[in-house]
Design an enzyme around this catalytic site. Sequence first.
Site, PDB file in Angstrom:
ATOM      1  N   ASP A 140       0.821  -1.213   0.000  1.00 36.71           N
ATOM      2  CA  ASP A 140       0.000   0.000   0.000  1.00 36.71           C
ATOM      3  C   ASP A 140       0.858   1.268   0.000  1.00 36.71           C
ATOM      4  O   ASP A 140       1.861   1.351   0.712  1.00 36.71           O
ATOM      5  CB  ASP A 140      -0.891  -0.040   1.264  1.00 36.71           C
ATOM      6  CG  ASP A 140      -2.161   0.753   1.084  1.00 36.71           C
ATOM      7  OD1 ASP A 140      -2.635   0.887  -0.057  1.00 36.71           O
ATOM      8  OD2 ASP A 140      -2.707   1.228   2.107  1.00 36.71           O
ATOM      9  N   HIS A 141       0.446   2.244  -0.792  1.00 41.67           N
ATOM     10  CA  HIS A 141       1.047   3.597  -0.786  1.00 41.67           C
ATOM     11  C   HIS A 141       2.578   3.613  -0.808  1.00 41.67           C
ATOM     12  O   HIS A 141       3.208   4.267   0.035  1.00 41.67           O
ATOM     13  CB  HIS A 141       0.595   4.394   0.442  1.00 41.67           C
ATOM     14  CG  HIS A 141      -0.824   4.850   0.355  1.00 41.67           C
ATOM     15  ND1 HIS A 141      -1.241   5.835  -0.502  1.00 41.67           N
ATOM     16  CD2 HIS A 141      -1.939   4.431   1.009  1.00 41.67           C
ATOM     17  CE1 HIS A 141      -2.547   6.011  -0.366  1.00 41.67           C
ATOM     18  NE2 HIS A 141      -2.999   5.158   0.534  1.00 41.67           N
ATOM     19  N   VAL A 192      -9.205  -0.240   4.401  1.00 42.69           N
ATOM     20  CA  VAL A 192      -9.481  -0.025   5.827  1.00 42.69           C
ATOM     21  C   VAL A 192      -8.197  -0.287   6.620  1.00 42.69           C
ATOM     22  O   VAL A 192      -7.668  -1.398   6.596  1.00 42.69           O
ATOM     23  CB  VAL A 192     -10.580  -0.994   6.318  1.00 42.69           C
ATOM     24  CG1 VAL A 192     -10.921  -0.705   7.781  1.00 42.69           C
ATOM     25  CG2 VAL A 192     -11.824  -0.922   5.446  1.00 42.69           C
ATOM     26  N   THR A 205      -7.013   2.290   9.738  1.00 44.02           N
ATOM     27  CA  THR A 205      -7.067   2.859  11.092  1.00 44.02           C
ATOM     28  C   THR A 205      -7.979   2.046  12.015  1.00 44.02           C
ATOM     29  O   THR A 205      -7.639   1.803  13.176  1.00 44.02           O
ATOM     30  CB  THR A 205      -7.555   4.326  11.007  1.00 44.02           C
ATOM     31  OG1 THR A 205      -6.679   5.020  10.114  1.00 44.02           O
ATOM     32  CG2 THR A 205      -7.543   5.003  12.361  1.00 44.02           C
TER      33      THR A 205
HETATM   34  P1  13P Z   1      -8.148   4.425   6.859  1.00 40.20           P
HETATM   35  O1  13P Z   1      -6.918   4.376   7.704  1.00 40.20           O
HETATM   36  O2  13P Z   1      -8.876   5.723   6.971  1.00 40.20           O
HETATM   37  O3  13P Z   1      -9.026   3.250   7.058  1.00 40.20           O
HETATM   38  O4  13P Z   1      -7.651   4.399   5.330  1.00 40.20           O
HETATM   39  C1  13P Z   1      -7.007   3.259   4.864  1.00 40.20           C
HETATM   40  C2  13P Z   1      -6.404   3.443   3.529  1.00 40.20           C
HETATM   41  O5  13P Z   1      -6.937   4.134   2.677  1.00 40.20           O
HETATM   42  C3  13P Z   1      -5.158   2.727   3.271  1.00 40.20           C
HETATM   43  O6  13P Z   1      -4.684   2.932   1.986  1.00 40.20           O
END
Ligand code: 13P
Length: 291
Positions: A82-83, A238, A240
């Site tokens: 991710d990211h 999801v 956080t």
């Molecule tokens: P949240 O932390 O708001 O759930 O977002 C998760 C997210 O977009 C990870 O790429």
Amino acid sequence: MSIANAKEIMIEAAKKGYAVGAFNVTDLIQFEAVIDAAVETKSPVIVQTSVKPSQFYGADVLVAIYRTLAQKAPVPVVLHLDHCTDIDYCKKCADAGYTNIMIDASKQPFEENIRQTKEVVDYCHNVGDISVEGELGTVGGVEDQIKVAEDEAQLANPQQSVEFVERTGVDIFAPAIGTAHGVYKTKNPKIDFDRLATINKMLNGGGIKTPLVVHGGTGLPEDYIKKLLAAGGAKFNVSTELKHTLIDTKYEYITAHRDEYDPGKIDKVVREATKKAVMHWMEMVESVGKA
Ligand code: 13P
């Protein structure tokens, strides 16, 4: 073997009007809980790791865990990075066996975002059956959510979205529509549903080719999730919420059992609580029974 890439399961989801939950994990207990939830609800699932946990454990270790758990699961399971803003680390994870890579060059100017994203797409497609996610616009933290949501310039422009997807060859696409990472500061965050629907129509109106990703899942009201599903969201991220579940559950358990020294018992309650949270998401995105 239930190894899958994100594109294939998301195309299936988008065609049938549901989405795939994508859950960020930071340890083995969360990893197992997410797969438990997928198996129990018969849902396809995406397990995600951010760059930091990936580097902390090592991409090869996480891939070994992924393959072991996915192999036993009778549902499709994706391992997604991710990211990631570092092209070399994207390539390293693709080589190690992640099946979906997100190159996040969204902070770069448009042309540079295209250049970096395309480099990762070309690499991953060459390595094998690895799909790639790209992002356009700003998906920031919740501190900036209101500012971003009200500033057109920070959201994904539909025309540019089409150009970005065409020129990069990206497999799945995350347009900024006002969602943010973290817990929303307001009960009704401003989200541009129409923008997602427009982008979806332009990209996928003639048949699903490039399914869309919704970032910032934590705290989205359920009616928003339904609207985002209808607008073409095929992957909900999801993170956080699962971090809060892990830390709050551990804290509560340890506080109530201060004299007990049995880590296995703590792991068990965290695994159960995480599974429950993930199953709730699977119901909301309507993936239950789809695997
Ligand atoms: P949240 O932390 O708001 O759930 O977002 C998760 C997210 O977009 C990870 O790429």
